[in-house]
Design a protein around this motif. Sequence first.
Motif, PDB file in Angstrom:
ATOM      1  N   PRO A  52       5.115  -6.136  -0.124  1.00  0.00           N
ATOM      2  CA  PRO A  52       5.190  -6.387   1.535  1.00  0.00           C
ATOM      3  C   PRO A  52       4.573  -7.656   1.791  1.00  0.00           C
ATOM      4  O   PRO A  52       5.038  -7.988   2.837  1.00  0.00           O
ATOM      5  N   SER A  92       5.605   0.243   4.350  1.00  0.00           N
ATOM      6  CA  SER A  92       4.799  -0.969   3.542  1.00  0.00           C
ATOM      7  C   SER A  92       4.323  -1.884   4.625  1.00  0.00           C
ATOM      8  O   SER A  92       3.391  -2.577   4.507  1.00  0.00           O
ATOM      9  N   HIS A 146       0.625  -3.410   5.327  1.00  0.00           N
ATOM     10  CA  HIS A 146       0.082  -4.928   5.234  1.00  0.00           C
ATOM     11  C   HIS A 146      -0.064  -5.708   6.450  1.00  0.00           C
ATOM     12  O   HIS A 146      -0.995  -6.274   6.448  1.00  0.00           O
ATOM     13  N   VAL A 173       9.230  -3.271  -0.031  1.00  0.00           N
ATOM     14  CA  VAL A 173       8.916  -2.160  -0.793  1.00  0.00           C
ATOM     15  C   VAL A 173       7.944  -2.866  -1.961  1.00  0.00           C
ATOM     16  O   VAL A 173       6.892  -2.465  -2.372  1.00  0.00           O
TER      17      VAL A 173
END
Length: 235
Positions: free
Chosen positions: A112, A155, A159, A109
């Motif tokens: 990422p 996340s 990413h 978090v």
Amino acid sequence: MTTADRFAGLYLLDRFRLEYGATSVDVCAGGQRLLAYLGLRRHATRAVLAGTLWPDVTEERAHGSLRTTLWRLHRERPPIVRSGGDTLSLEDTVHVDARALGESALRVVRSPGSVGGESALDLLFGGDLLPGWYEEWVLFERERLRQLRLHALDSVAEHLATQGQHALALEAALESVRMEPLRESAHRAVVSVHLAEHNIAEAVRHYKAFRTLLLAELGVEPSGQFFAMMRHAMT
């Protein structure tokens, strides 16, 4: 006992399990609760442990149960509970899977990109915390870990999608959907991956399925943000 057997693994995901090295050992019910509490909360005073784990008996009897439980845990085994004055904690040599999962989720978090794709998924696809346990402290920790995992999966999905790792991004997003079917951010992540791969039909199908579910369960439409995403994709 070998050096490896002196390192213990406390497993709280899917089911309770305590291992010394490669050997699984039986633990009494009170011992399971004691180890799980310390594994999740890291440390606690004897008074807190006695009152939390044995709430339906007198204070004197609760402390007696705590002493008996500690004796049973250490009988014929290397100690895994450390006493520092009135405070108890697990020894540093004890690995706790739920704690490791929570720490990994926090790292993801916060950053990422700091965790690789496949390794991040391995860490985040953990089981449920102590299923079948309904004590208040377990319910709290279960929900805390679940929320951490959900945010971490969001996340990770975002990413990985930006890195072009669409298959892994979709795995992360779908795991979030599995955990919480009504969570819109997870469904948006799924649709985003489909759109990034130019799979418009898959994106529309998923959006419509989520819209149907949301209307049936809550009587509301997806957010304007989600609708705008779909409208933009189809224009």
